[in-house]
Design an enzyme around this catalytic site. Sequence first.
Site, PDB file in Angstrom:
ATOM      1  N   ASP A 105       0.955  -1.282  -0.018  1.00 55.21           N
ATOM      2  CA  ASP A 105      -0.156  -0.005   0.022  1.00 55.21           C
ATOM      3  C   ASP A 105       0.990   1.451  -0.059  1.00 55.21           C
ATOM      4  O   ASP A 105       2.182   1.252   0.113  1.00 55.21           O
ATOM      5  CB  ASP A 105      -0.935   0.025   1.256  1.00 55.21           C
ATOM      6  N   LYS A 143      -4.785   0.163  -2.791  1.00 53.09           N
ATOM      7  CA  LYS A 143      -6.061  -0.797  -2.166  1.00 53.09           C
ATOM      8  C   LYS A 143      -6.840  -0.039  -1.400  1.00 53.09           C
ATOM      9  O   LYS A 143      -6.495   1.189  -0.933  1.00 53.09           O
ATOM     10  CB  LYS A 143      -5.576  -1.946  -1.181  1.00 53.09           C
TER      11      LYS A 143
END
Length: 326
Positions: free
Chosen positions: A178, A202
């Site tokens: 991420d 995400k």
Amino acid sequence: MSGITATGEKRLVLVSGRAHPVLAQEVAEELGVDVLPMDAWDFANGEIYVRYGESVRGADAFVLQSTPAPINQWVMEHLIMIDALKRASAKRVTAIAPSFPYARQDKKHRGREPISARLMADLYETAGIDRMISVDLHAPQVQGYFNSPLDHLMALPILADYVSSKYGEEDLTVVSPDAGRIRVAEQWAKRLGGVNLAFIHKSRDPKKPNQAVAKRVIGDVAGKTCVLVDDMIDTAGTIVQAVEALKANGAASVIVATTHPILSDPAAERLRSSSVREVICTNTLPIPEEKWFDGLTQLSIAPLLARAIRAVFDDGSVTSLFDGEV
């Protein structure tokens, strides 16, 4: 001159809880000491009792406890061990929590939520610690929850050196799961010789724990051996989605590197049935025999913990263990 001058030398003692005695023994061997004898048992209602088998008066005590499931039992045992050391007149108590408990709850996402990581810091300090040592905090700002010093160790050198020795000849790309872990991925890329970076965008629903959706890959991963790095694997849902996203974007293979192998069910089965090439982790947490699978490699964190313990005991620099990058 008034007063009395002491002639005794400093004494280091290593204390271990029951959660991960193998790690404690490895650390003891690295230090060249024995683990302090301790009696520990549970009463019928779950209360924990501990008593040390030797005097710790005036000692520099390092009390090591991992926090696998059931996490609350091992946290409580850690606190009780610390209290026993303080009441037995240990001169200084350093708590070692390789995987800091409740680390994911470091801030409020919505109203009426706790900040449980801060509560853990308060509990440890109330129990009487003088210092904390932990490895790869989920959020480095947890250091600010403590009024006493916290030495934040990094498993990156151990993990990255393994990756470099085994996969260094391949075309590597480091992938952050991420955007929040880009800085860690940059350190990985530097350690691996300046390889390329990518990350996965995400989304996560704060109302649904352990669930995230890997949306798309940012960066060139086609034909690359991707090293997907994260601080922990819990149920492995996010990691497996990330692996599949990378494969869908043309990655030749995906290696997962993580510090803390929580591996709550069904993590082992998800990873076993995924297309991941290898999962590399450390032994900050023990892995039950039933959760081992082909392609899982566990590296010992004991040498790093032992070096940090020695540095603290000798009043040396812990930061120097990582070239100042902590």
